[in-house]
Design an enzyme around this catalytic site. Structure first.
Site, PDB file in Angstrom:
ATOM      1  N   GLY A 108      -2.248   2.626  -9.465  1.00  0.00           N
ATOM      2  CA  GLY A 108      -1.180   2.864  -8.757  1.00  0.00           C
ATOM      3  C   GLY A 108      -1.196   2.799  -7.236  1.00  0.00           C
ATOM      4  CB  CYS A 109      -3.942   3.871  -4.992  1.00  0.00           C
ATOM      5  SG  CYS A 109      -3.938   5.479  -5.076  1.00  0.00           S
TER       6      CYS A 109
END
Length: 110
Positions: A108-109
């Site tokens: 998710g980064c």
């Protein structure tokens, strides 16, 4: 990209994450931090070791939301504050601490 840390060649991807996670050492974390013009203090090491522990337990590095929640539970309310964590790791707490901790890039980064 290869780097020499204490006489040992260590390979990283273009973002600075370890290719071989077994190559991690505290010396590597210190060198990566120096490249970011950051000196690691006690609070940095708490986050780095927390990231390593979470990766060892779960097989994934925590993203910022899980990092905040877990640190708050472990160390107290201040640690769940996003500003507090960004003051420690200005390039993104989960990403930057994960790089120093020798974990893969958190899911998710960006």
């Amino acid at each position: 990209m290869e780097r020499e840390i204490n006489g040992k060649m260590v390979e990283t991807d273009p973002e600075g994450y370890l290719v071989n996670l077994e190559d991690w050492s505290e010396e590597l974390a210190i060198e990566l931090a120096k490249e970011d013009k950051l000196e690691l203090g006690e609070n940095h090491w708490k986050v780095i070791h927390y990231m390593r522990d979470q990766f060892a337990q779960n097989g994934t590095a925590p993203n910022l939301r899980f990092l905040q929640k877990g640190l708050k539970e472990e160390f107290g309310n201040e640690w769940g504050d996003k500003k507090f964590l960004f003051d420690l790791f200005p390039f993104g707490p989960a990403k930057q601490a994960g790089r120093y901790a020798g974990t893969p890039k958190p899911t998710g980064c960006v």
